[in-house]
Scaffold this motif. Sequence first.
Motif, short mmCIF file in Angstrom:
data_model
loop_
_atom_site.label_atom_id
_atom_site.label_comp_id
_atom_site.label_asym_id
_atom_site.label_seq_id
_atom_site.Cartn_x
_atom_site.Cartn_y
_atom_site.Cartn_z
N THR A 121 -10.22 -6.32 3.82
CA THR A 121 -11.08 -7.62 3.56
C THR A 121 -11.94 -7.71 4.45
O THR A 121 -13.20 -8.22 4.04
CB THR A 121 -10.06 -8.63 3.85
OG1 THR A 121 -8.71 -8.42 2.97
CG2 THR A 121 -10.37 -9.96 3.65
N MET A 129 -3.22 0.18 0.71
CA MET A 129 -4.02 0.82 1.61
C MET A 129 -3.94 2.43 1.79
O MET A 129 -4.85 3.04 2.09
CB MET A 129 -4.08 0.15 2.61
CG MET A 129 -4.29 -1.48 2.73
SD MET A 129 -4.31 -2.24 4.26
CE MET A 129 -5.09 -1.24 5.45
N ASN A 181 3.23 -7.68 2.52
CA ASN A 181 2.68 -6.64 3.54
C ASN A 181 3.16 -5.23 3.24
O ASN A 181 2.10 -4.47 3.21
CB ASN A 181 3.26 -7.25 4.85
CG ASN A 181 2.70 -8.62 5.21
OD1 ASN A 181 1.53 -8.94 4.88
ND2 ASN A 181 3.44 -9.24 6.34
N TRP A 231 -9.57 -8.13 14.09
CA TRP A 231 -9.40 -7.63 12.63
C TRP A 231 -9.61 -6.10 12.31
O TRP A 231 -9.93 -5.82 11.74
CB TRP A 231 -10.95 -7.94 12.51
CG TRP A 231 -11.30 -9.66 12.47
CD1 TRP A 231 -12.29 -10.03 13.13
CD2 TRP A 231 -10.82 -10.53 11.56
NE1 TRP A 231 -12.49 -11.41 13.05
CE2 TRP A 231 -11.48 -11.83 12.04
CE3 TRP A 231 -9.47 -10.80 10.88
CZ2 TRP A 231 -11.02 -13.09 11.66
CZ3 TRP A 231 -9.14 -11.93 10.59
CH2 TRP A 231 -9.75 -13.13 10.75
N ASN A 233 0.67 -4.15 0.44
CA ASN A 233 -0.59 -4.11 0.84
C ASN A 233 -0.76 -2.79 1.75
O ASN A 233 -1.46 -2.15 1.40
CB ASN A 233 -1.04 -5.21 1.79
CG ASN A 233 -1.04 -6.60 0.84
OD1 ASN A 233 -1.33 -6.58 -0.22
ND2 ASN A 233 -0.80 -7.73 1.52
N ASN A 244 -7.89 -2.46 11.93
CA ASN A 244 -6.94 -1.94 10.93
C ASN A 244 -5.90 -1.19 12.03
O ASN A 244 -6.04 0.09 12.19
CB ASN A 244 -7.48 -0.99 9.97
CG ASN A 244 -6.49 -0.54 8.91
OD1 ASN A 244 -5.17 -1.18 8.94
ND2 ASN A 244 -6.68 0.25 8.16
N ASN A 274 -5.02 -9.67 10.02
CA ASN A 274 -6.27 -9.29 10.11
C ASN A 274 -6.69 -8.89 8.71
O ASN A 274 -8.08 -8.53 8.52
CB ASN A 274 -6.14 -7.72 10.68
CG ASN A 274 -4.91 -6.83 10.14
OD1 ASN A 274 -4.25 -7.36 9.19
ND2 ASN A 274 -4.66 -5.65 10.76
N ASN A 275 -6.07 -9.28 7.73
CA ASN A 275 -6.48 -9.34 6.27
C ASN A 275 -6.85 -10.55 5.80
O ASN A 275 -6.92 -10.93 4.52
CB ASN A 275 -5.66 -8.46 5.39
CG ASN A 275 -5.81 -7.01 5.22
OD1 ASN A 275 -7.02 -6.64 4.90
ND2 ASN A 275 -4.91 -6.12 5.44
N ARG A 276 -6.62 -11.68 6.54
CA ARG A 276 -7.03 -13.07 6.28
C ARG A 276 -5.82 -13.67 5.48
O ARG A 276 -6.19 -14.74 4.81
CB ARG A 276 -8.30 -13.05 5.76
CG ARG A 276 -9.44 -12.96 6.75
CD ARG A 276 -10.81 -13.15 6.07
NE ARG A 276 -11.12 -14.42 5.82
CZ ARG A 276 -11.70 -15.34 6.66
NH1 ARG A 276 -12.14 -14.93 7.88
NH2 ARG A 276 -11.86 -16.67 6.28
N HIS A 277 -4.58 -12.96 5.58
CA HIS A 277 -3.56 -13.33 4.59
C HIS A 277 -2.75 -14.46 5.59
O HIS A 277 -2.66 -14.15 6.73
CB HIS A 277 -2.80 -12.46 4.19
CG HIS A 277 -3.39 -11.48 3.28
ND1 HIS A 277 -3.02 -10.13 2.90
CD2 HIS A 277 -4.52 -11.56 2.51
CE1 HIS A 277 -3.76 -9.68 2.09
NE2 HIS A 277 -4.69 -10.50 1.62
N THR A 305 -10.09 -3.64 8.42
CA THR A 305 -9.32 -3.84 7.27
C THR A 305 -10.15 -3.98 6.04
O THR A 305 -11.19 -4.24 6.18
CB THR A 305 -8.18 -4.93 7.23
OG1 THR A 305 -9.02 -6.00 7.64
CG2 THR A 305 -7.25 -4.82 8.63
#
Length: 690
Positions: free
Chosen positions: A394, A365, A358, A517, A361, A519, A227-230, A392
């Motif tokens: 991003t 956050m 992860n 997407w 991150n 969080n 969901n953070n496009r990682h 999230t």
Amino acid sequence: MLSIAKRQEFRIIKDHVTRDDGIIRRRTYICYYSRVYESNSTKDTSTKKIGCPFLVNVSCPKLKNDENSVFINKINDQHNHPLNTSSIIFEKSQKFTPSMIDDIKFMTTSCKFGITAQRKFLEGKYPSHPIYSKDLYATIQSFRPTSKSLLNNAAIISNWLDEQKENYSCWVVARGWDNDNTLTHLLWMTPTQVENWIQYTDCILNDITHKINRYGMALSLFVGFDNNRHNILLAQALLADKNADPAVDAAVCQVFHSTYPIHCAYHISQNLHKNLKKSLSNNYEKFLEDFYRCRNNLTKMYWVHCFTSYKFAGGMIASFRVEFVNSCLKCLLQNSNISLCDLMTEIHRMLDMQDKENEYNFWHMSIPIKKNPKTVNFLFTKVDECLQKFLTPTMLKMHQDEMNQSVYYIANLVDLESIEILDEENVTLLHDDIDTPQMTLKQMIKFVEFQNIKEIWSISVRNSSKVKHYVILLQNNGHICSCLSILRCGIVCRHYFQVMLATSNAMFHIRLIPTRWYNGERNGSNELFIFADKYMQEQPIITSDYHDAVPYLCSIKDYREESLSFLEQKIAYGKLHSAYKKALKKALQTDFNSQNLVNLLEEFAENDNINEQSESDEYEDDINDKENVNPTLLKNPKPHRGKGRPMGTKRIKSAHEILNQRTKHQRRCKKCGNIGHYQKNCKIQHTSEQ
């Protein structure tokens, strides 16, 4: 004995030994240059075994030896070589210390450093110790895998995976073998990968990499994005089939019936250059022009884009994410001739790096921060608050950028009764950006059906009168834009935000955005619809037409958002099986505990409110195949042999070349007629002159 050898300036080694219950009873000491070695090679060889006669036999008798005394039975104090003190001192100084050997072992096995990098490290850490290349290379080779240690590679991997699955049933392991019990394919997934597969399986990229191990097995990686496009690695497999790419395409169609496979646009173009450029020659450029016009055309000759543009792919048209994971993995590998165990070690090392990233991150956050109020869009304050609650960082930044960019556009209402379809015969997709239409208005109306349309708005840039996009407002409070950002990327585009500024019929709801997407596991179905700030005073009470929870507001009628009940059942089965094994071990300790467990299971099985359908047999076939094969007998794949002559070997000459082989030309002396020297070096000439 060592002190005697040191005083007499020679080295001794231990030879024969006899033990009794772990106690040494006899021992023979010989000189370092003892023994004899006879070479079978035709080349010139040298050896240190020159047959030195030095010999000492010692013993510790078991009988009549209460004090365990040591007796010298035989001694020969003669040597057939000169004793040199300097060589003994030099050998002692060049020997690596235990700390240096530990450093070499760590750099060889863990860091995969070569001899140059290790030399620089050792010279910097141990400046007073001499380091010689031959000694360093020999020490490095002692820590590298040998052919003997690689004999049971496949069995070691299979046993390790079975141990992991025995400890935690959520591991997924699937393997195959041929009639010779040779490994043909192996797929495995960690519990974290299985959870990520369930959550982010709406878009998966697969690529197969060759030349990554000594057996030539292809490595198939399944990569997604969170969901953070990682990038996240979802699964990995080793395949012995050379035609692995077509096999994956066929398997997707048979196993995942609702999955739509999309091929990478970059690899398609590369295959065109590889397979058609030579055959078409001068007509190749004309073919490319027609090919891309046919592929990207939006109005006629629909071929690729009209199908792929409606699929959620996270805004990707190429497999660059999985290519990036491949490059990261190859950077961790020492070379392409590694074993399967080393390959699995590096894959799990990359997974550990992914988990640590992860964790970092998540920690970043969780830090409480105060945002600058100047960066918040004052036109959509309520929308921004809702996005901060659910998305999230991003995805929040991407939506805030879309809101900020919306002020550079103008929205105009299109009359539905007198609507005229523009002449869009020459509309072609030239660039994959936000200002390029991915669909024509005629296609959009046909796609959503005319009776579901509430309003149509045309979008143009403020300094231009040319219509860039069309936004259709639907009866279910959803929308569709010709940029297809809401379908392809799951992002509310800037064009829709501009329509929200132009009319109160355009409303925002968090269910416009897919839950992938969000969080965490948040539910936005009970949230209210939100207008732009300029309409908040006109309609202070925001109501919903939905009596129950708001569904996903998608423009596709048959769209199903992330339905993976079968995989969820497999995960639940793994967790229940693991808990059952722990409870069974505890219950077997006493009769009272075992009876309590039996009563609980009988009560649960007799409950009529629970569905009694079970698919345990199917799960056993899919998840665990340990009973079908003995992993200790699993053989390694056959080593891959590449084309051409192996490196370091001479070419095998044909019989014709051997018969016609010319001898090497040798110069002949003009003075004496012999070969092997020149006239000016002739010894006969010099003798006559003297």
